[in-house]
Write a protein that holds these residues in place. Structure first.
Motif, PDB file in Angstrom:
ATOM      1  N   PHE A 291      42.891  74.183  51.770  1.00 30.31           N
ATOM      2  CA  PHE A 291      42.360  75.630  52.502  1.00 30.31           C
ATOM      3  C   PHE A 291      40.840  75.891  51.897  1.00 30.31           C
ATOM      4  N   THR A 292      40.778  75.615  50.499  1.00 33.97           N
ATOM      5  CA  THR A 292      39.551  75.808  50.016  1.00 33.97           C
ATOM      6  C   THR A 292      38.827  75.038  50.624  1.00 33.97           C
ATOM      7  N   ALA A 293      39.006  73.600  50.556  1.00 29.19           N
ATOM      8  CA  ALA A 293      38.054  72.743  51.126  1.00 29.19           C
ATOM      9  C   ALA A 293      37.722  72.988  52.376  1.00 29.19           C
ATOM     10  N   ILE A 294      38.731  73.411  53.262  1.00 25.97           N
ATOM     11  CA  ILE A 294      38.323  73.731  54.727  1.00 25.97           C
ATOM     12  C   ILE A 294      37.121  74.722  54.863  1.00 25.97           C
ATOM     13  N   ILE A 295      37.603  75.880  54.247  1.00 24.05           N
ATOM     14  CA  ILE A 295      36.542  77.118  54.357  1.00 24.05           C
ATOM     15  C   ILE A 295      34.996  76.564  53.719  1.00 24.05           C
ATOM     16  N   LYS A 296      35.145  75.796  52.614  1.00 23.89           N
ATOM     17  CA  LYS A 296      33.621  75.358  51.969  1.00 23.89           C
ATOM     18  C   LYS A 296      32.933  74.631  53.157  1.00 23.89           C
ATOM     19  N   ALA A 297      33.758  73.584  53.863  1.00 23.14           N
ATOM     20  CA  ALA A 297      33.348  72.741  54.773  1.00 23.14           C
ATOM     21  C   ALA A 297      32.907  73.399  56.060  1.00 23.14           C
ATOM     22  N   THR A 298      33.714  74.469  56.342  1.00 26.53           N
ATOM     23  CA  THR A 298      33.211  74.939  57.432  1.00 26.53           C
ATOM     24  C   THR A 298      31.888  75.799  57.255  1.00 26.53           C
ATOM     25  N   LEU A 299      31.839  76.598  56.127  1.00 29.36           N
ATOM     26  CA  LEU A 299      30.664  77.321  55.867  1.00 29.36           C
ATOM     27  C   LEU A 299      29.465  76.374  55.614  1.00 29.36           C
ATOM     28  N   LEU A 300      29.658  75.120  55.462  1.00 33.92           N
ATOM     29  CA  LEU A 300      28.517  74.105  55.276  1.00 33.92           C
ATOM     30  C   LEU A 300      27.999  73.979  56.901  1.00 33.92           C
ATOM     31  N   GLU A 301      28.753  73.575  57.521  1.00 34.76           N
ATOM     32  CA  GLU A 301      28.463  72.853  59.183  1.00 34.76           C
ATOM     33  C   GLU A 301      28.951  73.751  60.057  1.00 34.76           C
ATOM     34  N   GLY A 302      29.757  74.555  59.967  1.00 35.33           N
ATOM     35  CA  GLY A 302      30.310  75.510  61.017  1.00 35.33           C
ATOM     36  C   GLY A 302      30.243  76.971  60.998  1.00 35.33           C
ATOM     37  N   ARG A 303      30.916  77.530  61.499  1.00 38.50           N
ATOM     38  CA  ARG A 303      31.071  79.150  61.573  1.00 38.50           C
ATOM     39  C   ARG A 303      32.278  79.764  61.242  1.00 38.50           C
ATOM     40  N   ILE A 304      32.375  80.703  60.438  1.00 42.44           N
ATOM     41  CA  ILE A 304      33.692  81.586  60.288  1.00 42.44           C
ATOM     42  C   ILE A 304      33.621  82.874  60.865  1.00 42.44           C
ATOM     43  N   TYR A 305      34.669  83.156  61.892  1.00 42.41           N
ATOM     44  CA  TYR A 305      34.788  84.321  62.271  1.00 42.41           C
ATOM     45  C   TYR A 305      35.857  85.224  61.751  1.00 42.41           C
ATOM     46  N   VAL A 306      35.932  86.595  61.377  1.00 40.19           N
ATOM     47  CA  VAL A 306      37.112  87.227  60.825  1.00 40.19           C
ATOM     48  C   VAL A 306      37.308  88.662  61.575  1.00 40.19           C
ATOM     49  N   VAL A 307      38.686  89.112  61.622  1.00 45.83           N
ATOM     50  CA  VAL A 307      38.728  90.528  61.889  1.00 45.83           C
ATOM     51  C   VAL A 307      39.543  90.977  60.655  1.00 45.83           C
ATOM     52  N   GLU A 308      38.860  92.038  60.399  1.00 43.56           N
ATOM     53  CA  GLU A 308      39.621  92.756  59.194  1.00 43.56           C
ATOM     54  C   GLU A 308      40.315  93.978  59.815  1.00 43.56           C
ATOM     55  N   SER A 309      41.499  94.198  58.941  1.00 45.65           N
ATOM     56  CA  SER A 309      42.256  95.296  59.228  1.00 45.65           C
ATOM     57  C   SER A 309      42.942  96.015  57.942  1.00 45.65           C
ATOM     58  N   GLY A 310      42.639  97.215  57.940  1.00 46.30           N
ATOM     59  CA  GLY A 310      43.103  97.848  56.577  1.00 46.30           C
ATOM     60  C   GLY A 310      42.325  97.377  55.267  1.00 46.30           C
ATOM     61  N   GLY A 311      41.160  96.939  55.383  1.00 48.31           N
ATOM     62  CA  GLY A 311      40.550  96.186  54.048  1.00 48.31           C
ATOM     63  C   GLY A 311      40.943  94.844  53.885  1.00 48.31           C
ATOM     64  N   GLU A 312      41.543  94.259  54.665  1.00 47.03           N
ATOM     65  CA  GLU A 312      42.094  92.835  54.550  1.00 47.03           C
ATOM     66  C   GLU A 312      41.754  91.640  55.666  1.00 47.03           C
ATOM     67  N   ILE A 313      41.628  90.268  55.636  1.00 49.26           N
ATOM     68  CA  ILE A 313      41.260  89.553  56.465  1.00 49.26           C
ATOM     69  C   ILE A 313      42.868  89.493  57.489  1.00 49.26           C
ATOM     70  N   ALA A 314      42.612  89.865  58.778  1.00 50.99           N
ATOM     71  CA  ALA A 314      43.718  89.814  59.594  1.00 50.99           C
ATOM     72  C   ALA A 314      43.740  88.538  60.370  1.00 50.99           C
TER      73      ALA A 314
END
Length: 170
Positions: A8-31
């Motif tokens: 999962f860490t490798a997936i996030i790093k790879a996406t940050l390098l050449e992709g995009r990450i979108y998140v929705v937060e709820s109650g101070g945490e990633i939902a």
């Protein structure tokens, strides 16, 4: 499963390098989060991405799984992808590599909101979205978000089989 955190860490790093990450937060945490690549980029599609952790994870896999991941998986995917999505569509596709909602936040519309917001942004250019799912349960969920099923195969791994269903929107 013992490699899930490293992967999962490798997936996030790879996406940050050449992709995009979108998140929705709820109650101070990633939902909910969506990991998106603009074709021709794809998850672990470059050596630079693999060097951010995937190579180390791959080396820890047993030889049979390594062979599947390197040879059989791409062959199964490429054979079917060519018959269901045209090159013209691939050339204007944003591909969701991962869409995930924390179980305690599911069925609140967070993933739908993220995808609709992103779709509205990129649809102005005539681009389309693509994704695949390995769960039959997800197919109707994606269809309610406007995705249309394009094709499917049974993905065969060294330990099991699962459906791989491709869907597009736009």
């Amino acid at each position: 499963m013992s490699l899930k955190e490293e992967l999962f860490t490798a997936i996030i790093k790879a996406t940050l390098l050449e992709g995009r990450i979108y998140v929705v937060e709820s109650g101070g945490e990633i939902a909910t989060m969506c990991l998106v690549f603009r074709k021709p980029a794809s998850l672990f599609g470059s050596e630079a991405q693999k060097a951010l952790g995937f190579t180390e994870v791959f080396e820890k896999l047993d030889p049979k799984t390594q062979h599947w991941w390197k040879n059989q998986y791409p062959a199964q995917m490429a054979e079917k992808e060519k018959t269901i999505i045209s090159q013209e569509e691939w050339d204007k596709m944003w591909y969701f590599s991962m869409v995930a909602t924390d179980p305690k936040h599911q069925n609140k519309g967070f993933a739908s909101h993220l995808m609709n917001t992103f779709f509205d942004e990129v649809n102005k250019n005539g681009d389309i979205f693509g994704l695949s799912t390995g769960s039959e349960v997800n197919v109707p969920k994606y269809e309610t978000m406007g995705f249309k099923e394009r094709g499917r195969i049974v993905m065969k791994t060294p330990v099991n089989e699962f459906p791989c269903v491709w869907l597009t929107r736009g």
